[in-house]
Design a protein around this motif. Structure first.
Motif, PDB file in Angstrom:
ATOM      1  N   VAL A  32       8.299  -4.938   7.927  1.00 32.56           N
ATOM      2  CA  VAL A  32       7.592  -4.349   7.012  1.00 32.56           C
ATOM      3  C   VAL A  32       6.545  -5.636   7.571  1.00 32.56           C
ATOM      4  O   VAL A  32       6.522  -6.469   7.031  1.00 32.56           O
ATOM      5  CB  VAL A  32       7.118  -3.591   5.769  1.00 32.56           C
ATOM      6  CG1 VAL A  32       5.241  -3.653   5.250  1.00 32.56           C
ATOM      7  CG2 VAL A  32       8.000  -2.664   5.348  1.00 32.56           C
ATOM      8  N   LEU A  33       5.203  -4.998   8.359  1.00 33.65           N
ATOM      9  CA  LEU A  33       4.035  -6.141   8.063  1.00 33.65           C
ATOM     10  C   LEU A  33       2.967  -5.722   7.237  1.00 33.65           C
ATOM     11  O   LEU A  33       2.366  -4.650   7.114  1.00 33.65           O
ATOM     12  CB  LEU A  33       3.447  -6.372   9.257  1.00 33.65           C
ATOM     13  CG  LEU A  33       2.503  -6.582  10.095  1.00 33.65           C
ATOM     14  CD1 LEU A  33       2.782  -8.819   9.435  1.00 33.65           C
ATOM     15  CD2 LEU A  33       1.996  -7.233  11.343  1.00 33.65           C
ATOM     16  N   VAL A  34       2.879  -6.532   6.457  1.00 32.26           N
ATOM     17  CA  VAL A  34       1.657  -6.117   4.977  1.00 32.26           C
ATOM     18  C   VAL A  34       0.652  -7.256   5.659  1.00 32.26           C
ATOM     19  O   VAL A  34       0.316  -7.715   6.308  1.00 32.26           O
ATOM     20  CB  VAL A  34       1.757  -6.777   3.900  1.00 32.26           C
ATOM     21  CG1 VAL A  34       1.020  -6.196   2.591  1.00 32.26           C
ATOM     22  CG2 VAL A  34       3.355  -6.086   3.560  1.00 32.26           C
ATOM     23  N   LEU A  35      -0.246  -5.075   5.484  1.00 30.20           N
ATOM     24  CA  LEU A  35      -1.727  -6.067   6.157  1.00 30.20           C
ATOM     25  C   LEU A  35      -2.975  -6.263   5.314  1.00 30.20           C
ATOM     26  O   LEU A  35      -2.316  -5.441   3.867  1.00 30.20           O
ATOM     27  CB  LEU A  35      -2.513  -5.071   6.773  1.00 30.20           C
ATOM     28  CG  LEU A  35      -1.749  -4.600   8.380  1.00 30.20           C
ATOM     29  CD1 LEU A  35      -2.011  -3.453   9.311  1.00 30.20           C
ATOM     30  CD2 LEU A  35      -1.619  -5.557   9.203  1.00 30.20           C
ATOM     31  N   PRO A  36      -3.918  -6.763   5.183  1.00 29.56           N
ATOM     32  CA  PRO A  36      -4.999  -7.046   3.853  1.00 29.56           C
ATOM     33  C   PRO A  36      -5.420  -5.717   3.815  1.00 29.56           C
ATOM     34  O   PRO A  36      -5.679  -4.833   4.611  1.00 29.56           O
ATOM     35  CB  PRO A  36      -5.669  -8.088   4.375  1.00 29.56           C
ATOM     36  CG  PRO A  36      -5.068  -8.735   5.578  1.00 29.56           C
ATOM     37  CD  PRO A  36      -4.181  -7.947   6.070  1.00 29.56           C
ATOM     38  N   ASP A  37      -5.807  -5.720   2.468  1.00 32.19           N
ATOM     39  CA  ASP A  37      -6.674  -4.033   1.950  1.00 32.19           C
ATOM     40  C   ASP A  37      -7.538  -3.905   2.826  1.00 32.19           C
ATOM     41  O   ASP A  37      -7.848  -2.673   2.982  1.00 32.19           O
ATOM     42  CB  ASP A  37      -6.985  -3.990   0.790  1.00 32.19           C
ATOM     43  CG  ASP A  37      -5.967  -4.630  -0.544  1.00 32.19           C
ATOM     44  OD1 ASP A  37      -4.803  -3.908   0.150  1.00 32.19           O
ATOM     45  OD2 ASP A  37      -5.750  -4.793  -1.799  1.00 32.19           O
ATOM     46  N   GLY A  87      -4.645  -2.808  12.411  1.00 34.47           N
ATOM     47  CA  GLY A  87      -3.298  -3.092  12.741  1.00 34.47           C
ATOM     48  C   GLY A  87      -1.994  -2.688  13.635  1.00 34.47           C
ATOM     49  O   GLY A  87      -1.487  -3.445  13.695  1.00 34.47           O
ATOM     50  N   CYS A 139      -1.731  -6.142  16.004  1.00 33.97           N
ATOM     51  CA  CYS A 139      -0.578  -6.227  16.104  1.00 33.97           C
ATOM     52  C   CYS A 139       0.612  -6.265  16.301  1.00 33.97           C
ATOM     53  O   CYS A 139       1.587  -7.195  16.727  1.00 33.97           O
ATOM     54  CB  CYS A 139      -0.090  -6.460  14.145  1.00 33.97           C
ATOM     55  SG  CYS A 139      -1.283  -7.299  13.318  1.00 33.97           S
TER      56      CYS A 139
END
Length: 75
Positions: free
Chosen positions: A3-8, A15, A18
């Motif tokens: 998982v690649l966590v993105l900023p809110d 996204g 990426c």
């Protein structure tokens, strides 16, 4: 781990970039080799994709011709 966590505040387009741009740059080099070409000509060299392609080609020793729209983009 996958998982690649993105900023809110990240958009869907941000996204997607990426993954899309890096995979596109890698695929361009892979296709070049698969089709027995010896270099790549890229007509959007100042873009994010172009910048990634420069790094990949430098690391892999692939000749790359970059085309940009203005002298400022050369730098």
């Amino acid at each position: 781990a996958d998982v690649l966590v993105l900023p809110d505040d990240a958009t869907a387009v941000e996204g997607a970039s990426c993954f899309v741009n890096p995979l596109t740059a890698l695929a361009m080099v892979a296709c070049m080799r698969l089709e027995n070409h010896t270099a790549i000509v890229h007509t959007a060299a100042a873009s994010n994709l172009g910048q990634m392609l420069v790094k990949i080609c430098l690391a892999d020793g692939v000749p790359l011709v970059n085309i940009v729209r203005s002298p400022a983009q050369v730098e």
